[in-house]
Design an enzyme around this catalytic site. Sequence first.
Site, PDB file in Angstrom:
ATOM      1  N   LYS A   1      27.920 109.469  19.229  1.00 37.23           N
ATOM      2  CA  LYS A   1      27.835 108.013  19.129  1.00 37.23           C
ATOM      3  C   LYS A   1      28.969 107.448  18.283  1.00 37.23           C
ATOM      4  O   LYS A   1      29.484 106.356  18.545  1.00 37.23           O
ATOM      5  CB  LYS A   1      26.493 107.599  18.512  1.00 37.23           C
TER       6      LYS A   1
ATOM      7  N   LYS B   1      27.711 112.371  30.942  1.00 32.61           N
ATOM      8  CA  LYS B   1      26.528 112.018  31.717  1.00 32.61           C
ATOM      9  C   LYS B   1      26.570 110.543  32.124  1.00 32.61           C
ATOM     10  O   LYS B   1      27.210 109.719  31.471  1.00 32.61           O
ATOM     11  CB  LYS B   1      25.253 112.317  30.931  1.00 32.61           C
TER      12      LYS B   1
ATOM     13  N   LYS C   1      23.774 104.149  30.751  1.00 34.89           N
ATOM     14  CA  LYS C   1      23.838 102.687  30.752  1.00 34.89           C
ATOM     15  C   LYS C   1      24.607 102.154  29.553  1.00 34.89           C
ATOM     16  O   LYS C   1      24.988 100.976  29.521  1.00 34.89           O
ATOM     17  CB  LYS C   1      22.426 102.097  30.767  1.00 34.89           C
TER      18      LYS C   1
END
Length: 300
Positions: free
Chosen positions: A65, A166, A169
């Site tokens: 992240k 991956k 969204k």
Amino acid sequence: MPQNPEKLRKERQDMAITLLACGIDPKKCILFEQSRVSGHSELTWILSCMTPVGWLARMTQWKSKLGVNKGVKSIEDVSATDGLQLGLLAYPVLMAADVLLYRATKIPVGEDQVQHLELARDIAQMFNKNVGQPFFPLPRPMISMSHLTKRAKTKRIMSLRDPNNKMSKSDPSDQTRIHLVDKPEVITSKIKRAITDSISGITYNKIERPAVSNLIEIYAAAKRVSIEDVVKEHSESSMATFKNALTETLVVSLESIQEEITRLDKERVYVQSVLDEGARKANEIARPNLRNVQTLMGLL
């Protein structure tokens, strides 16, 4: 992460609509909003007091992240943790609490969440050792293989623009993913622009042809056939022909879901009633389990 309150409220209900449209039956399962069951956050604090920081530092999610090299092992590296919020670092403890609060045993997860479930098992073992009895069962992962053959393990759908990441969204580019509400023309555009490679023919090899293999897996999952069936069907197809077939398959497979989403979007009072009832049922399970935890620790 902090959110716009009004936007978050709508998106939560939108997610519930999507789940119901995909076939989640509230008569057979409990669908609820985590924030409506305070036991999640209460158990998180208790488990946080037992979880070594070193365990959390090994988790890969907070590093990805923040865009931190996964080789970083210590959160003491200021350059690596600049901007790291406690909530993000400790999020896996909340995930463990989500599972353990209901004393769950089998957890359907994606391949990328196995590490977090392993942490949940470690935390459960530590709690059981501390209280001197096996109160929490050790949860096991259930990774989907559904109707597909052993070669067609759709454990993780990858990005249409980068097969090494991956499909998500949270990716800044909308071209990396297919939304369940995408119109046929949008799906057509995204599949047409999906990256492939310079090798001719339609073959499945995740090492040498990861992008094409990802499209084959999506096709197999959407059409409910095996990888071998897809490759055989398109053994003589050009890439353009294969992409057209994939697009058609996705459009057809999403049609009924999109119709149900449209219907439920007009019945938001009903959707909210499902969430309200789900929260009530979830609390009925969570409260006694949390009280038992508190009793075992001497807090009650």
